[in-house]
Enzyme design. Structure first.
Site, PDB file in Angstrom:
ATOM      1  N   GLU A 104       0.362  -0.643  24.528  1.00 30.52           N
ATOM      2  CA  GLU A 104       1.198   0.556  24.537  1.00 30.52           C
ATOM      3  C   GLU A 104       0.578   1.646  25.408  1.00 30.52           C
ATOM      4  OE1 GLU A 104       1.922   1.859  20.533  1.00 30.52           O
ATOM      5  OE2 GLU A 104       2.734  -0.048  19.882  1.00 30.52           O
ATOM      6  N   HIS A 128       7.318   2.851  19.125  1.00 31.95           N
ATOM      7  CA  HIS A 128       6.287   3.321  18.184  1.00 31.95           C
ATOM      8  C   HIS A 128       6.632   4.708  17.647  1.00 31.95           C
ATOM      9  CE1 HIS A 128       1.814   2.682  17.008  1.00 31.95           C
ATOM     10  NE2 HIS A 128       2.505   3.251  16.023  1.00 31.95           N
ATOM     11  N   GLY A 136       0.830  -1.200   0.000  1.00 34.90           N
ATOM     12  CA  GLY A 136       0.000   0.000   0.000  1.00 34.90           C
ATOM     13  C   GLY A 136       0.861   1.244   0.000  1.00 34.90           C
ATOM     14  N   ARG A 137       0.398   2.304   0.665  1.00 33.50           N
ATOM     15  CA  ARG A 137       1.104   3.588   0.649  1.00 33.50           C
ATOM     16  C   ARG A 137       2.511   3.460   1.222  1.00 33.50           C
ATOM     17  NH1 ARG A 137      -1.187   6.929   4.236  1.00 33.50           N
ATOM     18  NH2 ARG A 137      -0.589   8.870   3.228  1.00 33.50           N
ATOM     19  N   ILE A 138       2.659   2.739   2.319  1.00 37.19           N
ATOM     20  CA  ILE A 138       3.965   2.593   2.955  1.00 37.19           C
ATOM     21  C   ILE A 138       4.755   1.466   2.315  1.00 37.19           C
ATOM     22  CG2 ILE A 138       5.162   2.106   5.124  1.00 37.19           C
ATOM     23  CD1 ILE A 138       2.752   3.359   6.577  1.00 37.19           C
ATOM     24  N   ARG A 166      -3.275  -9.384   0.521  1.00 39.31           N
ATOM     25  CA  ARG A 166      -4.599  -9.624  -0.032  1.00 39.31           C
ATOM     26  C   ARG A 166      -4.614  -9.293  -1.523  1.00 39.31           C
ATOM     27  NH1 ARG A 166      -8.515  -6.874   4.419  1.00 39.31           N
ATOM     28  NH2 ARG A 166      -7.049  -5.150   4.148  1.00 39.31           N
ATOM     29  N   ARG A 177       1.044  -2.523  13.170  1.00 42.99           N
ATOM     30  CA  ARG A 177       0.422  -2.672  14.476  1.00 42.99           C
ATOM     31  C   ARG A 177       0.734  -4.077  14.967  1.00 42.99           C
ATOM     32  NH1 ARG A 177       0.039   2.023  14.002  1.00 42.99           N
ATOM     33  NH2 ARG A 177      -1.723   3.421  14.459  1.00 42.99           N
TER      34      ARG A 177
END
Length: 322
Positions: A264, A284, A152-154, A174, A235
């Site tokens: 967290e 994080h 995706g974007r990252i 996916r 995550r």
């Protein structure tokens, strides 16, 4: 309005260039996290509006139903899985959620973790400060296989970094991820098992949803090479609970670099991954950059001002009562 800003660890909200736009309001920024619902409800009871930084603090029904003064939630980012939206509707709370960080910020941290882990940078820095000189052998990236789970974007940016470093890049995930990866000219392996078994470095870039919780299983990790590296800057719950620590103990994969944890913030080094010699852990930091915060907080302030004028923006559709 009385406005609470939650989980602002660096006390950055009040240093935002547009903070003075809220001069007519009373703003309180909390630099710690309160997890107990009773304590959180007591903390938030006086406030009319809440600014939430990403998904750091969940607001379940047990909290929202006790906030009689609450009128508005200004969420940074568009993800609202941590909010009980039905409770918001019942309590008459308006929710705005907008803005998105630059994906390159998390992608850059991801690549920093890859380099730090494979070249043992934190360990060698610590050794040098302790008076020792060279104790490890690093691993080069050129010629190795990089796996991107979630194109995706990252993930697409990290894939480009892999190409620039001379790596062979494989993508999995996916159907949408696979289609985007093929369109961009990246290789898609024949099976899930083939993806996990052949890659030298695997980077996870998956949005946490009910469908993706635990999508990376213990069986997936068991397929990885004993000298492979798994990197997670998405995550923690996208990996089956407890599976990564167990896999590292078993030696497949041989190493991990993680920026995210199941619970967290992690205080007192309480997560088992932090004490493992083959795990590189950061708190994080993925989106924690000045430019990202300025964008997210700018949107949060705009949402507050729009709500104040009676013309809210970035409205979240609240579920109809049953």
């Amino acid at each position: 309005m009385r406005i609470a800003v939650l989980d602002d660890y660096q006390d950055a909200f009040r240093r935002h260039p547009n903070f003075q736009a809220l001069a007519a309001h009373e703003v309180t920024a909390f630099t710690d996290t309160v997890k107990d619902p009773d304590e959180l409800a007591a903390r938030l009871a006086p406030f009319d509006a809440i600014v939430l930084i990403q998904q750091r603090s969940p607001l379940p029904d047990a909290v929202i139903s006790r906030l009689s003064n609450l009128k508005f939630i200004s969420q940074t980012g568009r993800n609202t899985y941590h909010l009980d939206l039905a409770a918001c509707r019942r309590q008459g709370v308006t929710v705005s959620a907008g803005g998105a960080g630059d994906p390159s910020v998390t992608a850059e941290l991801t690549w920093g973790l890859v380099l730090a882990a494979l070249r043992h940078i934190p360990e060698e820095v610590g050794n040098l400060k302790a008076g020792r000189w060279q104790s490890t052998l690093g691993t080069r990236l050129r010629g190795k296989i990089l796996g991107i789970y979630g194109f995706g974007r990252i993930g697409s940016i990290v894939a480009g970094y892999g190409r620039a470093f001379g790596m062979r890049v494989l993508c999995f995930g996916r159907e949408g991820s696979l289609a985007r990866a093929r369109e961009a000219g990246y290789e898609v392996p024949s099976s899930r098992a083939a993806f996990f078994s052949v890659c030298d470095v695997i980077c996870l870039h998956v949005l946490l949803t009910p469908e993706t919780r635990g999508v990376i299983t213990a069986a997936d990790l068991a397929h990885m090479k004993p000298d492979a590296l798994l990197v997670n800057t998405s995550r923690a719950p996208i990996i089956e609970e407890g599976a990564l620590a167990a896999a590292l103990l078993a030696g497949r994969p041989g190493r991990a670099a993680v920026d995210v944890f199941d619970d967290e913030p992690v205080l007192g080094a309480s997560d088992p991954l932090i004490g493992m010699p083959n795990a590189l852990c950061t708190p994080h930091l993925g989106y924690v950059a000045r430019e990202t915060y300025e964008a997210l907080f700018g949107t949060a302030i705009d949402q507050i001002l729009a709500f104040e004028t009676g013309a809210p923006i970035n409205l979240v559709e609240l579920p109809a009562p049953r």
